[in-house]
Each structure stands twice: as structure tokens, then as C-alpha cells.
Design an enzyme around this catalytic site. Structure first.
Site, short mmCIF file in Angstrom:
data_model
loop_
_atom_site.label_atom_id
_atom_site.label_comp_id
_atom_site.label_asym_id
_atom_site.label_seq_id
_atom_site.Cartn_x
_atom_site.Cartn_y
_atom_site.Cartn_z
N LYS A 106 -3.00 -15.69 -2.96
CA LYS A 106 -2.10 -15.31 -3.79
C LYS A 106 -3.08 -16.41 -5.47
O LYS A 106 -2.42 -17.04 -4.51
CB LYS A 106 -0.51 -14.43 -4.02
CG LYS A 106 -0.65 -13.56 -3.44
CD LYS A 106 0.77 -13.14 -3.60
CE LYS A 106 0.91 -12.21 -2.56
NZ LYS A 106 0.78 -11.33 -3.31
N ARG A 113 1.18 -2.93 4.64
CA ARG A 113 0.60 -1.57 5.47
C ARG A 113 0.39 -2.03 6.58
O ARG A 113 -0.02 -1.10 7.31
CB ARG A 113 0.10 -0.98 4.91
CG ARG A 113 -1.52 -1.63 4.08
CD ARG A 113 -2.38 -1.47 2.84
NE ARG A 113 -1.92 -1.89 1.70
CZ ARG A 113 -2.50 -1.58 0.58
NH1 ARG A 113 -3.60 -0.67 0.67
NH2 ARG A 113 -1.78 -1.69 -0.36
N1 BES Z 1 3.82 -8.31 -1.22
C1 BES Z 1 2.89 -7.67 -2.37
C2 BES Z 1 3.69 -7.01 -2.91
C3 BES Z 1 4.71 -7.56 -4.11
C4 BES Z 1 3.56 -7.75 -5.24
C5 BES Z 1 5.75 -7.32 -4.54
C6 BES Z 1 4.84 -7.71 -6.35
C7 BES Z 1 6.40 -7.62 -5.59
C8 BES Z 1 5.51 -7.69 -6.75
C9 BES Z 1 1.56 -7.08 -1.19
O1 BES Z 1 1.79 -7.54 -0.27
C10 BES Z 1 0.06 -7.48 -1.84
O2 BES Z 1 -0.24 -7.99 -1.75
N2 BES Z 1 0.42 -6.32 -2.29
C11 BES Z 1 -1.21 -5.95 -3.61
C12 BES Z 1 -1.80 -4.89 -2.54
C13 BES Z 1 -3.96 -5.38 -2.82
C14 BES Z 1 -4.47 -6.53 -2.60
C15 BES Z 1 -4.58 -4.17 -2.31
C16 BES Z 1 -0.84 -5.87 -4.86
O3 BES Z 1 -0.52 -5.94 -5.07
O4 BES Z 1 -1.90 -6.51 -5.31
ZN ZN Z 2 0.46 -9.20 0.25
#
Ligand code: BES
Ligand code: ZN
Ligand code: ZN
Length: 471
Positions: free
Chosen positions: A247, A321
Site C-alpha cells: 500500500k 477475500r
Molecule cells: N483492507 C482493504 C480495504 C480497505 C480500504 C478497507 C480502505 C478500509 C479502507 C483491502 O484488503 C484492500 O486493500 N482492497 C483493495 C482491493 C484491490 C487491490 C482489488 C482495495 O480496495 O484497493
Molecule cells: Zn488489502
């Protein structure tokens, strides 16, 4: 702080401060209208006016509906906590809004001070509710049950708010074990070697670069003759760094809250067991930490999940997921439930679609969506359906495995994540399952309604409202 229901008229209660809620319509006829008007008080929702000489705090309120009462009560308690008064009294506004009044006070007055070396201690010790013309009996149960639910929400907030060096998969499992002990719940914990025996390779891959072993926790509340059996599954990423698909620094801050689904599930089973509902509840939490390292799982890896479905990893940040895929498969095999609900901070896309204040609800059964929306109507949590469709489903196609963990197009990301989970729901359970994406609602850096900075406890009030009505 102690909140109590007192079998007296308001004038007979001895307290330092009187709190009055006033609508715009009531203001002109109030006996202190002139002073209030001079003070500039217009009885607008979420405004307050403290008349110190009269020892009265006035709180503006749009209407006497639950949402307005909850929000006004939150403003009121913040005001009282910033004063040096020790006790306050108020009338219960009405029978139907008593729960909202309690929630507003407990949740709006919540503070997480665990890491402050000198936490500010409020002087306020006691709030008394005068029952006035009501019968004590008709209010007591409502009052006690509202306190159970509000306190369970605070319990969920407390765990989510804890720092990631303190709450890791093992300590989260330990917190669940403590809850099981305190509330006489059944508890079974699977460690990594057990997870390997269960072929939970998707879940294990996510946690592989962490120094903390992943864990699966199964808690159960089993009353004698349950009317329904409910399975709850929670995403428990104690930290989501994104893994090798790392991230950005600013997106990583707050990712301790990626365990909020698991913590919500713990809060729900705590509340249900204290409310002594006639519903059997199974809480499954997947406790994992998504980190980087030489042994981290990688984009391009192919994972063979517990259900034998093969998954192409295209982004290690779409880890929730993968954990839920194995968790849902395990939970469906272990329990024959009437409902299967999963709670997860699954996608940033859900927040883009619905905003920060609304939980995304996904699943196949229109009836179940409707029932949940209706039951949750007064809970103070907002939900909205994000509809599945066959075109979005095609975006998860993989050229090399059965499914890809990321969609080929970014649009509708909350729904494609929901459709990924759907792949792991057995045909006979399709209409029993609902997925709650709480990515936006589980945590806030700016207070709203009765939510203060940090974890909100999203899911707890909503599910309690649904389960109390489940027949
Ligand atoms: N934990 C995150 C989602 C999230 C983002 C929760 C912001 C709370 C606040 C999840 O694991 C994630 O990173 N999802 C990605 C998915 C993408 C890589 C397809 C996302 O939402 O960017
Ligand atoms: Zn994630
Ligand atoms: Zn995540």
C-alpha cells in the site's frame, strides 16, 4: 459513568444539571424561551445551550425520531463530559426512542484512552433518566437491552482501536478465548498446522510473511431450543500492509482496522449471549496479518483453496477475500445454518460507491436484503444494497486458474469482491448468505452521529436488530 433509570418524576430527582431536549416548535412556548433566544439558541439539531445559572443544558433536536435523539444525545454527553458537573438528569423522551438515547450517551461518550499517559478524566459520574409518567416495567427491559448492545459495540471498538503491535492474530484469538470464557461460549481455535491439515492454503498464503501465526477461531452460543442457527464470519486482518503489492504510505495508516469484521462478529456474539436470544450463533474469525518478506505470497502465485477452487493472485492487497474464501468454506461445512453473514473491511471501492457512512450489502436473496434493511431501520446503522450482475462476474475470469483475486476492470470493485466470495458459497446456501462490506463504516477519523474518532463498532447494532427479530 453510571446510567440509571429512576422510578421518579424529573423534579423529584436530585442532580446537579437538568438536560432538556427541545424542538424548534417547542422553543417559543418554553418558559425560558426569552433567555434561550437571547443566548442565540434556535433548537437546531445537534446544537446545545448551557444556562449555567439555571443549571440546565438545552439540546436542539429536529424531531423525536430515533436518529435525531441518538445524535442529539451524543452532542449532549460530549458537552457534559467537558464540564465539571458530577451528575445530570433528564426525562426519557419516549418509549420508542429510549434505546437511541442510551446509544447516543454510551457511544457518543466513548473514549479510547488506552495509550494516553495522562487521560483526561471526566467529572461526570451519573446520569439519571426519570421515567415520569411511564411504568418502570415497560422501560426496564428496553433500557437494559440497549445498554447490552451499546456496551458490546464499545467492546468491538476497544479491540479495533488497539495498535497492531498489540493485537496480532494470536492476541486476537486470545481475546476471543477470553470472551468465550466470560460469556460461557464454546471455543475452538485452529493454529497454522491445523489450518494446513484443513487445506486452508489461501488463508495461510496471506499470513505467510508474518511473524505471527494465523489462526481460525470458532465461538458458539447454543441456547436450548434455538429458533434459528446463524453463522457469522469476520475478516480479521490485524494489519494489512498490502503485502508485496504494498500500500502507499498514506493508505497504510489506519489499516489496524482491517480486523473490524472479526471484532464486529465478537461483539455480536457477546451481545446475543447477554441478551439470551433464542438464536444459535456461530462466530468464525480468520485472524491473519498481511506483511512483506522473503517468504511472502506473490502476485502470480496460484493458490489451491480449501474448496479446491484455484485462485490466481494478481494483487496481494486483495487478501481479505482469500482469507474469507477458506473461512466461508470451513464455516459452511461445520455448521448447517439458516443464515450465513460475513463482515469485512473488504474494499476501498465500497467507500467510493456509498460514502463513509453506509455499509454495502451484497447477496442473492432480495427477501433477506429487505428483511435486514427493515430490521436495521432504527438501529442507527445505514446499509445499502450493491447488486450483483453477470457482466461484473466475468471480470474475475483467470486465464490460468479458476478465478482471479482481482477484477480486470476497476469499476464496481465492491461488487466484484462480493462476487469473488460468492464463488465459495455452496449452491444450497446461496439464498442464506449476505456479505457486509464495512470498509467505510468501521472506522472514522472525523466524528459523525454517535461515532467518535476511531473504530465505530459497525455491524453490531445492525445485526442485533436483525437477530432480535429473527423467528
Ligand atoms: N483492507 C482493504 C480495504 C480497505 C480500504 C478497507 C480502505 C478500509 C479502507 C483491502 O484488503 C484492500 O486493500 N482492497 C483493495 C482491493 C484491490 C487491490 C482489488 C482495495 O480496495 O484497493
Ligand atoms: Zn488489502
Ligand atoms: Zn484488507
Amino acid at each position: 459513568m453510571n446510567i440509571k433509570l429512576v422510578d421518579k418524576k424529573i423534579s423529584d430527582i436530585d442532580s446537579e444539571i437538568l438536560v432538556e431536549f427541545l424542538t424548534k416548535d417547542e422553543l417559543p412556548n418554553h418558559k425560558k424561551a426569552k433567555i434561550l433566544q437571547n443566548a442565540g439558541f434556535k433548537a437546531e439539531q445537534d446544537t446545545t445551550c448551557f444556562l449555567y445559572e439555571k443549571a440546565t443544558l438545552f439540546c436542539g433536536i429536529e424531531s423525536k425520531k430515533s436518529d435525531d435523539v441518538r445524535s442529539a444525545a451524543s452532542c449532549m454527553i460530549k458537552m457534559l463530559k467537558s464540564s465539571n458537573y458530577k451528575s445530570a438528569k433528564m426525562s426519557v423522551i419516549g418509549k420508542s426512542t429510549l434505546s437511541a438515547l442510551v446509544e447516543g450517551i454510551v457511544l457518543g461518550g466513548y473514549e479510547f484512552n488506552e495509550y494516553k499517559s495522562e487521560p483526561k478524566k471526566a467529572a461526570l459520574e451519573e446520569i439519571s433518566f426519570a421515567i415520569d409518567d411511564f411504568e418502570l416495567g415497560e422501560l426496564e427491559t428496553i433500557f437494559n437491552e440497549a445498554l447490552i448492545i451499546a456496551n458490546a459495540t464499545c467492546y468491538t471498538r476497544d479491540i479495533v482501536n488497539r495498535a497492531p503491535q498489540e493485537i496480532n492474530p494470536q492476541t486476537l484469538a486470545h481475546a476471543a478465548q477470553t470472551l468465550a470464557y466470560d460469556n460461557s461460549l464454546l471455543c475452538n481455535i485452529l493454529q497454522e498446522d491445523d489450518l494446513a491439515k484443513e487445506n486452508m492454503n489461501a488463508m495461510l498464503a496471506v499470513g505467510r510473511a508474518s511473524v505471527h501465526g494465523s489462526a481460525l477461531v470458532h465461538l458458539a452460543y447454543k441456547p436450548a431450543n434455538p429458533k434459528k442457527v446463524v453463522t457469522l464470519v469476520g475478516k480479521g486482518l490485524t494489519y494489512d500492509s498490502g503485502g508485496l503489492s504494498l500500500k502507499a504510505p498514506t493508505s497504510m495508516v489506519t489499516m489496524k482496522m482491517d480486523k473490524a469484521g472479526a471484532c464486529a462478529v465478537l461483539g455480536i456474539i457477546k451481545a446475543v449471549s447477554e441478551l439470551k436470544l433464542d438464536i444459535e450463533v456461530h462466530a468464525f474469525i480468520g485472524a491473519v496479518e498481511n506483511m512483506v518478506g522473503g517468504n511472502a505470497y506473490k502476485p502470480d502465485d496460484i493458490l489451491v483453496s480449501r474448496s479446491k477452487t484455484t485462485i490466481e493472485v494478481r494483487n496481494t492487497d486483495a487478501e481479505g477475500r482469500l482469507v474469507l474464501a477458506d473461512m466461508l468454506d470451513y464455516a459452511q461445512e461445520k455448521v448447517d445454518a439458516d443464515y450465513i453473514f460475513d463482515f469485512a473491511t473488504l474494499t476501498g471501492a465500497c467507500m467510493i460507491a456509498l460514502g463513509q457512512y453506509t455499509t454495502g450489502l451484497m447477496g442473492h436473496s432480495h427477501k433477506l436484503k429487505h428483511d435486514i434493511s427493515r430490521a436495521g431501520g432504527d438501529s442507527g446503522e445505514m446499509i445499502s444494497s450493491l447488486p450483483f450482475n453477470r457482466h461484473l462476474k466475468k471480470l474475475l475470469k483467470s486465464e490460468i486458474a479458476d478465478i482471479s483475486n482481482t477484477a480486470s476492470k476497476p469499476y464496481g470493485g465492491a461488487i466484484t469482491a462480493g462476487l469473488f466470495l460468492d464463488k465459495f458459497i455452496k449452491d444450497e446456501n446461496k439464498n442464506k448468505w449476505m456479505h457486509f462490506d464495512i470498509a467505510g463504516t468501521a472506522y472514522t477519523e472525523s466524528p459523525w452521529d454517535c461515532n467518535v474518532y476511531g473504530a465505530t463498532g459497525a455491524g453490531v447494532r445492525l445485526m442485533c436488530a436483525f437477530l432480535r427479530e429473527a423467528k
